[in-house]
Design an enzyme around this catalytic site. Structure first.
Site, PDB file in Angstrom:
ATOM      1  N   GLY A  68       0.916  -1.355   0.112  1.00 12.06           N
ATOM      2  CA  GLY A  68      -0.091   0.082  -0.130  1.00 12.06           C
ATOM      3  C   GLY A  68       0.896   1.222   0.032  1.00 12.06           C
ATOM      4  O   GLY A  68       0.563   2.306   0.563  1.00 12.06           O
TER       5      GLY A  68
ATOM      6  N   TYR B 246     -14.095  -2.762  10.233  1.00 13.23           N
ATOM      7  CA  TYR B 246     -12.792  -2.114  10.456  1.00 13.23           C
ATOM      8  C   TYR B 246     -12.013  -2.427  11.517  1.00 13.23           C
ATOM      9  O   TYR B 246     -10.884  -2.982  11.605  1.00 13.23           O
ATOM     10  CB  TYR B 246     -12.761  -0.826   9.891  1.00 13.23           C
TER      11      TYR B 246
ATOM     12  N   ALA C 140     -11.040  -6.014  12.119  1.00 12.67           N
ATOM     13  CA  ALA C 140     -10.016  -6.587  11.522  1.00 12.67           C
ATOM     14  C   ALA C 140      -8.800  -6.035  12.014  1.00 12.67           C
ATOM     15  O   ALA C 140      -7.719  -6.488  12.098  1.00 12.67           O
ATOM     16  CB  ALA C 140     -10.229  -5.961   9.842  1.00 12.67           C
ATOM     17  N   LYS C 141      -8.699  -4.782  12.354  1.00 13.18           N
ATOM     18  CA  LYS C 141      -7.521  -4.243  12.941  1.00 13.18           C
ATOM     19  C   LYS C 141      -7.314  -4.785  14.382  1.00 13.18           C
ATOM     20  O   LYS C 141      -6.040  -5.007  14.647  1.00 13.18           O
ATOM     21  CB  LYS C 141      -7.722  -2.756  13.134  1.00 13.18           C
TER      22      LYS C 141
ATOM     23  N   ILE D 105      -5.110  10.214  11.022  1.00 11.16           N
ATOM     24  CA  ILE D 105      -4.031  10.476  10.319  1.00 11.16           C
ATOM     25  C   ILE D 105      -4.652  11.283   8.831  1.00 11.16           C
ATOM     26  O   ILE D 105      -5.479  10.694   8.383  1.00 11.16           O
ATOM     27  CB  ILE D 105      -3.122   9.596   9.985  1.00 11.16           C
TER      28      ILE D 105
ATOM     29  N   THR E 114       2.784  -2.688  20.544  1.00 10.06           N
ATOM     30  CA  THR E 114       1.920  -1.994  19.823  1.00 10.06           C
ATOM     31  C   THR E 114       2.143  -0.420  20.236  1.00 10.06           C
ATOM     32  O   THR E 114       1.909  -0.123  21.466  1.00 10.06           O
ATOM     33  CB  THR E 114       0.397  -2.173  19.760  1.00 10.06           C
TER      34      THR E 114
HETATM   35  N1  LIG Z   1      -5.610   7.500   7.731  1.00  9.32           N
HETATM   36  C1  LIG Z   1      -6.010   7.176   9.029  1.00  9.32           C
HETATM   37  O1  LIG Z   1      -6.441   7.776  10.044  1.00  9.32           O
HETATM   38  C2  LIG Z   1      -5.338   5.573   9.515  1.00  9.32           C
HETATM   39  C3  LIG Z   1      -5.813   5.477  10.974  1.00  9.32           C
HETATM   40  C4  LIG Z   1      -5.516   4.201  11.478  1.00  9.32           C
HETATM   41  C5  LIG Z   1      -4.938   3.321  10.708  1.00  9.32           C
HETATM   42  N2  LIG Z   1      -4.547   3.542   9.350  1.00  9.32           N
HETATM   43  C6  LIG Z   1      -4.128   2.521   8.585  1.00  9.32           C
HETATM   44  O2  LIG Z   1      -3.052   3.003   7.769  1.00  9.32           O
HETATM   45  C7  LIG Z   1      -2.851   2.175   6.556  1.00  9.32           C
HETATM   46  C8  LIG Z   1      -2.791   2.996   5.449  1.00  9.32           C
HETATM   47  O3  LIG Z   1      -3.892   3.870   5.222  1.00  9.32           O
HETATM   48  P1  LIG Z   1      -3.803   5.306   4.455  1.00  9.32           P
HETATM   49  O4  LIG Z   1      -4.708   6.125   5.322  1.00  9.32           O
HETATM   50  O5  LIG Z   1      -2.567   5.827   4.124  1.00  9.32           O
HETATM   51  O6  LIG Z   1      -4.589   4.753   3.404  1.00  9.32           O
HETATM   52  P2  LIG Z   1      -4.743   5.167   1.790  1.00  9.32           P
HETATM   53  O7  LIG Z   1      -6.317   4.816   1.395  1.00  9.32           O
HETATM   54  O8  LIG Z   1      -4.391   6.621   1.650  1.00  9.32           O
HETATM   55  O9  LIG Z   1      -3.492   4.299   0.939  1.00  9.32           O
HETATM   56  C9  LIG Z   1      -3.861   2.897   1.135  1.00  9.32           C
HETATM   57  C10 LIG Z   1      -3.105   2.175  -0.065  1.00  9.32           C
HETATM   58  O10 LIG Z   1      -3.213   0.784   0.137  1.00  9.32           O
HETATM   59  C11 LIG Z   1      -3.691   0.212  -1.167  1.00  9.32           C
HETATM   60  N3  LIG Z   1      -4.642  -0.870  -1.349  1.00  9.32           N
HETATM   61  C12 LIG Z   1      -5.677  -0.812  -0.935  1.00  9.32           C
HETATM   62  N4  LIG Z   1      -6.218  -1.958  -1.022  1.00  9.32           N
HETATM   63  C13 LIG Z   1      -5.090  -2.732  -1.672  1.00  9.32           C
HETATM   64  C14 LIG Z   1      -4.825  -4.356  -1.953  1.00  9.32           C
HETATM   65  N5  LIG Z   1      -6.048  -5.077  -1.599  1.00  9.32           N
HETATM   66  N6  LIG Z   1      -3.420  -4.712  -2.062  1.00  9.32           N
HETATM   67  C15 LIG Z   1      -2.777  -3.702  -2.129  1.00  9.32           C
HETATM   68  N7  LIG Z   1      -2.564  -2.626  -1.967  1.00  9.32           N
HETATM   69  C16 LIG Z   1      -3.978  -1.949  -1.491  1.00  9.32           C
HETATM   70  C17 LIG Z   1      -4.247   1.643  -1.897  1.00  9.32           C
HETATM   71  O11 LIG Z   1      -4.229   1.390  -3.335  1.00  9.32           O
HETATM   72  C18 LIG Z   1      -3.421   2.682  -1.322  1.00  9.32           C
HETATM   73  O12 LIG Z   1      -2.383   3.099  -2.133  1.00  9.32           O
HETATM   74  C19 LIG Z   1      -4.048   1.226   6.371  1.00  9.32           C
HETATM   75  O13 LIG Z   1      -3.978   0.005   6.915  1.00  9.32           O
HETATM   76  C20 LIG Z   1      -4.991   1.914   7.450  1.00  9.32           C
HETATM   77  O14 LIG Z   1      -5.969   1.112   7.890  1.00  9.32           O
HETATM   78  C21 LIG Z   1      -5.103   4.682   8.603  1.00  9.32           C
END
Ligand SMILES: NC(=O)c1ccc[n+]([C@@H]2O[C@H](COP(=O)([O-])OP(=O)(O)OC[C@H]3O[C@@H](n4cnc5c(N)ncnc54)[C@H](O)[C@@H]3O)[C@@H](O)[C@H]2O)c1
Length: 259
Positions: free
Chosen positions: A13, A153, A156-157, A186, A237
């Site tokens: 990702g 969600y 899963a987490k 974030i 964590t």
């Molecule tokens: N943004 C937040 O507030 C937040 C908070 C807690 C956790 N997270 C976690 O951080 C991680 C990144 O989040 P983000 O905010 O940068 O998200 P984002 O949507 O900006 O980026 C996610 C990336 O994952 C890729 N992706 C999605 N499904 C995929 C798949 N099946 N196989 C391969 N790649 C895939 C997408 O194309 C994208 O480039 C995630 O796991 C998310 O759950 C984000």
């Protein structure tokens, strides 16, 4: 001296958001980045911005085990090893419990939990033969607290956080160091999709630092956990959340900013 010189580092990702910031930070510490994403064009563009001639941009769907196997095989074929995995690919979700369909549930679990498992297992198998490696899973505060709309969600987490502990217990003997980062709110495209104005105002009120975090703040934590300095941090964590997890009652003289 850069902390990760020559380390081959897979970021799933990594085409945008937190993953891209992590790939950039690992690269700045000398790592050889492998950006893998379901958005292959995005992965290529991300890599092009990193000044990493030995890096790779590859397509993967983490929810498809065959695709994950091909990804890890391609990395080993090119570099002969894999030192770091940042298991970051994921999709957001904000569906009230009573409205969660089987389709939403299955897709959320398939990518955020089963997909993370597929990637971690394939990478750990390579690392176990090397008898060294670093794995950082990217979970979420939504896996620790019961946020509205976070049924699928968050489940899963939470599963990924528990999986991190089991991996830490079982993989220590192979020299594999496993930890977990739980980001709070974030500022990324995912947050723009999942957080409406009311959600943003609620977060800004409940977070002691009264703001969303940046992808770079998660990346700094990831670099630490991937470095030698974290060698005795294991199964942990690390919440990177502006204090959201630990806050109790909040009395404010002024309203927190809404955006
Ligand atoms: N943004 C937040 O507030 C937040 C908070 C807690 C956790 N997270 C976690 O951080 C991680 C990144 O989040 P983000 O905010 O940068 O998200 P984002 O949507 O900006 O980026 C996610 C990336 O994952 C890729 N992706 C999605 N499904 C995929 C798949 N099946 N196989 C391969 N790649 C895939 C997408 O194309 C994208 O480039 C995630 O796991 C998310 O759950 C984000």
């Amino acid at each position: 001296m850069r902390r990760l010189e020559g380390k081959v580092a897979l970021v799933t990702g990594g085409a945008r958001g937190i993953g891209l910031a992590i790939a950039r930070a690992l690269r700045s510490e000398g790592a050889v980045p492998v950006i893998a994403d379901i958005n292959e064009q995005g992965a290529r563009e991300a890599l092009a911005g990193l000044d990493a001639p030995d890096g790779m941009a590859l397509s993967v769907d983490v929810a498809d085990q065959a695709s994950v196997t091909s990804l890890v095989d391609a990395i080993v074929a090119r570099h002969g090893r894999l030192d770091i995995l940042v298991n970051n690919a994921g999709i957001g979700g904000n569906t009230p419990f009573l409205d969660i369909t089987a389709e939403v549930w299955n897709r959320t679990i398939a990518i955020n939990l089963t997909g993370a498992f597929f990637v971690a297992q394939a990478c750990a198998r390579v690392m176990s033969t090397q008898r060294s490696g670093k794995i950082v899973n990217i979970a979420s505060l939504s896996g620790q607290r019961g946020g509205h709309g976070r049924g699928a969600y968050g489940a899963a987490k939470a599963g990924l956080e528990l999986l991190t502990k089991v991996m830490a217990v079982e993989l220590a003997e192979f020299g594999i160091n496993v930890n977990n980062i739980a980001p709070g709110a974030i500022e990324t495209e995912m947050a723009k999709f999942a957080h409406d104005a009311a959600t943003r105002a609620a977060y800004n009120y409940l977070i002691p630092m009264t703001r969303y975090g940046t992808p770079e703040e998660i990346a700094d934590a990831a670099v630490f956990l991937c470095s030698e300095e974290a060698r005795y941090v294991h199964g942990h964590t690390l919440n990177v959340d502006g204090g959201f997890r630990e806050a109790g009652l909040m009395f404010r003289s002024k309203a927190a900013p809404s955006a």
